[in-house]
Design a protein around this motif. Structure first.
Motif, PDB file in Angstrom:
ATOM      1  N   LEU A   1       0.857  -1.192   0.096  1.00  0.00           N
ATOM      2  CA  LEU A   1       0.036   0.129   0.018  1.00  0.00           C
ATOM      3  C   LEU A   1       0.630   1.238  -0.059  1.00  0.00           C
ATOM      4  N   CYS A   2       2.066   1.296   0.597  1.00  0.00           N
ATOM      5  CA  CYS A   2       2.713   2.341   0.574  1.00  0.00           C
ATOM      6  C   CYS A   2       3.520   2.696  -0.716  1.00  0.00           C
TER       7      CYS A   2
ATOM      8  N   LEU B   1       1.647   6.705  -5.911  1.00  0.00           N
ATOM      9  CA  LEU B   1       1.268   7.250  -7.314  1.00  0.00           C
ATOM     10  C   LEU B   1      -0.052   8.355  -6.911  1.00  0.00           C
ATOM     11  N   ILE B   2      -0.519   8.427  -5.698  1.00  0.00           N
ATOM     12  CA  ILE B   2      -1.712   9.386  -5.418  1.00  0.00           C
ATOM     13  C   ILE B   2      -1.244  10.938  -5.764  1.00  0.00           C
TER      14      ILE B   2
ATOM     15  N   PHE C   1      -9.150  10.557 -12.163  1.00  0.00           N
ATOM     16  CA  PHE C   1      -8.123   9.915 -11.004  1.00  0.00           C
ATOM     17  C   PHE C   1      -8.108   8.410 -11.202  1.00  0.00           C
ATOM     18  N   MET C   2      -8.901   7.597 -11.427  1.00  0.00           N
ATOM     19  CA  MET C   2      -8.674   6.383 -11.639  1.00  0.00           C
ATOM     20  C   MET C   2      -7.885   5.993 -12.649  1.00  0.00           C
TER      21      MET C   2
ATOM     22  N   ILE D   1      -2.928   3.741 -14.581  1.00  0.00           N
ATOM     23  CA  ILE D   1      -1.614   3.828 -15.454  1.00  0.00           C
ATOM     24  C   ILE D   1      -0.296   3.841 -14.633  1.00  0.00           C
ATOM     25  N   GLY D   2      -0.430   4.311 -13.544  1.00  0.00           N
ATOM     26  CA  GLY D   2       0.549   3.821 -12.375  1.00  0.00           C
ATOM     27  C   GLY D   2       0.695   2.650 -12.039  1.00  0.00           C
ATOM     28  N   LEU D   3      -0.475   1.747 -11.771  1.00  0.00           N
ATOM     29  CA  LEU D   3      -0.291   0.465 -11.480  1.00  0.00           C
ATOM     30  C   LEU D   3       0.081  -0.417 -12.485  1.00  0.00           C
TER      31      LEU D   3
END
Length: 333
Positions: A164-165, A170-171, A208-209, A214-216
């Protein structure tokens, strides 16, 4: 209907014998358009009582759509009407077969554009490139995060902090991605250069999703990269395929079934689909709930892939610490 379904450019997906909202039938890019056949069409053609107008509701949320469809509709309707009327005119002795077939057109197709009634190129191409280039910059940045952690010696610490960290990194990027695109959309809409008929507040979470997805996706591909430049090379696998198959450069209805299903693997495809449903088709939340639900499930799948990558790295780190413990280092639980 049989003539349309056997033509080269048209495939009939559903037949309804009761009135249906055409916008609901083109939601989610399921169909390119809806053809309305009036009551007593066959009787009017055979008796030549009146000219028959077939109504075609064309989905113009994409410029590339419906050009071949409308041309085929006009061709088939003209041939069908002339084939019924030509023998009758020939029997009257007024003209020959070729002249009768070319002059008579008792069936006419009337087109109404859905989503983009003025056929503005701004509605499609400008917003498509706004999403595309913003996603390119975001993707290049997040793809370099794993390599940057290794170069700076923070990789082990990041893994020990938990998955999770890692995802939380990415947030901020997704937040600025959302802010930039939202400002662009608001400015273009305010000055009359963009059509947006839906609820913008319901649309913003999808931006936002998309940034998070894209980051994931980037983390999944670049997790093992030894330096940032190696991660940036994976950009070609994330954003461009979504831009190509998402309905910006070509109509999604022209893709074969396998390519259409495979296109759902890219974040921009979901974003473009939601954009057309919200901005052009003005669908409410209940109508868009299935698309949002699918997007959330897609996000969870990407998160699960990142979790699997993290667990594999954590297990490898644990085995190394047991085999070669460093002085004063605690064994991983």
């Amino acid at each position: 209907i049989e003539l349309l379904n056997t033509s080269s450019y048209i495939q009939v997906t559903d037949i309804f014998r009761n009135p249906v909202d055409p916008v609901a039938l083109v939601m989610g890019d399921r169909n390119l358009g809806v053809l309305y056949i009036p009551h007593d069409t066959e009787r009017n053609i055979r008796s030549s009582r009146r000219q028959v107008n077939l109504g075609y509701f064309a989905d113009y949320t994409n410029e590339a759509q419906n050009a071949e469809v409308i041309e085929t509709l006009n061709s088939i309707s003209s041939e069908t009407g002339a084939g019924e009327s030509a023998p009758r005119v020939m029997a009257m002795g007024r003209t020959g077969a070729e002249s009768a077939g070319s002059l008579l057109s008792p069936v006419r197709t009337v087109v109404r554009r859905l989503g983009d009634p003025v056929f503005s190129a701004t509605n499609n191409m400008v917003i498509a490139f706004i999403f595309f280039f913003s996603s390119i910059y975001l993707g290049l940045t997040v793809l370099m995060i794993p390599g940057r952690l290794r170069v700076t010696g923070q990789s082990r610490r990041a893994v020990l902090q938990g998955p999770l960290c890692m995802m939380a990194r990415l947030i901020p990027y997704a937040f600025f991605y959302t802010t930039a695109i939202s400002v662009d959309i608001c400015l273009l809409t305010t000055f009359g250069q963009l059509r947006f008929d839906g609820n913008f507040l319901l649309f913003v979470p999808s931006i936002f999703m998309t940034g998070m997805c894209i980051g994931l996706f980037g983390f999944t591909l670049a997790w093992k990269c030894a330096e940032p430049g190696m991660g940036a090379a994976f950009m070609i696998l994330i954003v461009p395929p979504g831009f190509i198959t998402g309905g910006s450069t070509l109509a999604t209805g022209f893709l074969n079934e396998g390519a259409y299903i495979a296109s759902n693997a890219f974040p921009l495809v979901w974003q473009y689909r939601l954009w057309r449903d919200f901005a052009f088709r003005a669908e409410n939340f209940m109508g868009i709930l299935s698309e949002y639900g699918g997007f959330i499930c897609y996000s969870c799948v990407l998160g699960l892939l990142v979790l699997m990558r993290w667990r594999k790295s954590w297990l490898e780190m644990r085995m190394r610490s047991r085999a070669h413990p460093a002085p004063g280092e605690r064994e991983l639980p």
